[in-house]
Motif scaffolding. Structure first.
Motif, PDB file in Angstrom:
ATOM      1  N   UNK A 242       0.708  -1.306   0.148  1.00 15.78           N
ATOM      2  CA  UNK A 242       0.056  -0.064  -0.337  1.00 15.78           C
ATOM      3  C   UNK A 242       1.399   1.224  -0.058  1.00 15.78           C
ATOM      4  N   UNK A 243       1.935   1.573   1.027  1.00 16.21           N
ATOM      5  CA  UNK A 243       2.609   2.294   0.230  1.00 16.21           C
ATOM      6  C   UNK A 243       3.874   2.216  -0.763  1.00 16.21           C
ATOM      7  N   UNK A 244       4.140   3.395  -0.925  1.00 18.43           N
ATOM      8  CA  UNK A 244       5.388   3.534  -2.369  1.00 18.43           C
ATOM      9  C   UNK A 244       6.420   3.595  -1.734  1.00 18.43           C
TER      10      UNK A 244
ATOM     11  N   UNK B 136      -5.931   6.270  -5.221  1.00 18.16           N
ATOM     12  CA  UNK B 136      -6.282   6.305  -3.824  1.00 18.16           C
ATOM     13  C   UNK B 136      -6.056   7.962  -3.838  1.00 18.16           C
ATOM     14  N   UNK B 137      -7.145   8.551  -3.589  1.00 16.90           N
ATOM     15  CA  UNK B 137      -6.251   9.822  -3.522  1.00 16.90           C
ATOM     16  C   UNK B 137      -6.114  10.572  -1.653  1.00 16.90           C
ATOM     17  N   UNK B 138      -6.102   8.897  -0.785  1.00 17.30           N
ATOM     18  CA  UNK B 138      -5.911   9.585   0.294  1.00 17.30           C
ATOM     19  C   UNK B 138      -3.602   9.608  -0.055  1.00 17.30           C
ATOM     20  N   UNK B 139      -3.493  10.474   1.266  1.00 12.36           N
ATOM     21  CA  UNK B 139      -2.299  10.456   1.375  1.00 12.36           C
ATOM     22  C   UNK B 139      -1.659  10.212   2.299  1.00 12.36           C
ATOM     23  N   UNK B 140      -1.556   9.712   2.966  1.00 11.08           N
ATOM     24  CA  UNK B 140      -1.655   8.884   3.646  1.00 11.08           C
ATOM     25  C   UNK B 140      -0.507   7.823   3.379  1.00 11.08           C
ATOM     26  N   UNK B 143       3.032  10.364  -1.465  1.00  8.86           N
ATOM     27  CA  UNK B 143       3.407  11.870  -1.315  1.00  8.86           C
ATOM     28  C   UNK B 143       2.007  12.979  -1.780  1.00  8.86           C
ATOM     29  N   UNK B 144       1.222  13.365  -2.190  1.00  5.54           N
ATOM     30  CA  UNK B 144       0.670  14.295  -2.954  1.00  5.54           C
ATOM     31  C   UNK B 144       1.219  14.369  -4.133  1.00  5.54           C
ATOM     32  N   UNK B 145       2.191  14.814  -4.316  1.00  7.89           N
ATOM     33  CA  UNK B 145       3.387  14.915  -6.026  1.00  7.89           C
ATOM     34  C   UNK B 145       2.678  13.828  -6.404  1.00  7.89           C
TER      35      UNK B 145
END
Lengths: 244, 244
Positions: A242-244, B136-140, B143-145
């Motif tokens: 789930x993480x990049x 998935x628009x969550x940035x949990x 990164x938003x970038x």
């Protein structure tokens, strides 16, 4: 009784993946319309007319369904997987828009189904666990150049990518071309899943690195998932963190 | 009896969209684990332990499920929608890979469910009728970038794009930023669907052109679908033709 038209997804093959709302719609139907192997999944009963038709006649099939519904029939158009994914729902709305105005005012419902890519992903683990895309590799309805472009942009975005209709007898060379492009842009170690006849007794799953992938690993019953740069194997499982 | 772990998708909300195989797994379960509102959908019965947990504890929840299964329990981890799409399946495989080796050898099965984007698409018509992607628009967890970059590439590829988790109380401004980027890159007339609480009695659908879209049209229960350049309205329906 006025007519109705339900566009229903039967899922990838297993009866245990057919939703109760689809089952209920089939029990109410007077007419079931669809591609031959999908209509073959519907049990005959008194008062139910089955209308199996050949591949590549989606527009005619959609018009037939709309016409029957407009005459008062309770019509169910069956698709495999989800009817909104490279299947009959878009064909029905195209035909409705181009037909008599009354067709758009019919009682139409789309009932979702388990799409092949989710069943394939579930059987393999969780390769679609991060941002992903779905590309239909058939060029019946779009130029192959657009397919190439979308593959390149999907890899640039580092999406996991599900490929529907990767290979058919009519166009055996295109999947080879698509695969060569993936090897070029995603590199030799990127993982790819070949999932065949998912959820049926004939199910076969195969995960290889792109350098070992061969066009013959896919056929008409296959769904192919190209991993992102993060997709990995853990034991017998394929998943994308789930993480990049 | 040796333990097992099923990661099951409950679909978007309607009980009629829960597949029979998921229903059967729940009937065999000794323990059901998941986010509070999903566990609340499971009817209590004798011999069934319910383990509701809060949001944002996916890793702890996955470890708990693996631990119980390794001790012999029949565990079902419930997700809404499909468990492989921005849900618990990837979290379980992450935890299994990082945990004791025996965890990867457990009897694990992933059972697909109707994903929110397919239920939303079906309710609106067939907006996913052509190549599409899901972000998935969550940035949990990223990164938003990277989110901005994927939105831009998805629009460049002319995918239809489904956005999960568009907006939450913790990050109200990001969807506004994402929407501004879409308006900039896809133009004012591009159609966008806001689908809320799909398949439940609270379902709301709204289709507007991007120039009329406002961040407040989405909330935590929304799924947003941005059309491709070909996505169109016909009567009360939104669909994307199969041809480009």
């Amino acid at each position: 009784m006025s007519g109705s038209l339900v566009i229903a997804g039967l899922g990838p093959g297993a009866e245990a993946m057919v939703t109760p709302e689809v089952r209920a719609a089939l029990e109410q139907a007077s007419d079931v319309i669809g591609y031959i192997p999908y209509v073959a999944r519907i049990a005959p009963r008194e008062g139910l007319r089955l209308h199996p038709s050949d591949n590549r006649v989606e527009t005619e099939r959609a018009r037939h369904a709309l016409q029957l519904a407009s005459e008062g029939a309770q019509v169910v158009v069956v698709s495999s997987g989800d009817p909104g994914v490279f299947a009959m729902a878009a064909a029905v709305f195209e035909a409705a828009e181009q037909g008599p105005r009354a067709w758009l005012d019919l009682d139409i419902r789309v009932l979702p189904g388990i799409s092949a890519m989710f069943a394939a992903a579930a059987a393999a683990g969780a390769p679609l666990g991060h941002d992903f895309c779905a590309i239909n590799l058939s060029d019946n309805l779009k130029p192959f150049e657009l397919i190439r472009r979308r593959i390149a942009l999907a890899i640039e975005a580092d999406f996991v990518t599900a490929f529907y209709n990767p290979r058919s007898l009519a166009r055996p060379h295109q999947f080879a071309e698509a695969l060569a492009l993936m090897q070029d842009l995603a590199g030799p170690e990127r993982l790819i899943l070949f999932a065949r006849a998912v959820s049926t007794p004939q199910q076969q799953l195969r995960v290889v690195a792109l350098k070992d992938a061969r066009p013959e690993m896919a056929d008409m019953r296959s769904l192919v998932i190209l991993g992102s740069s993060r997709t990995r194997e853990a034991g017998r499982w394929l998943y994308t963190p789930r993480r990049v």
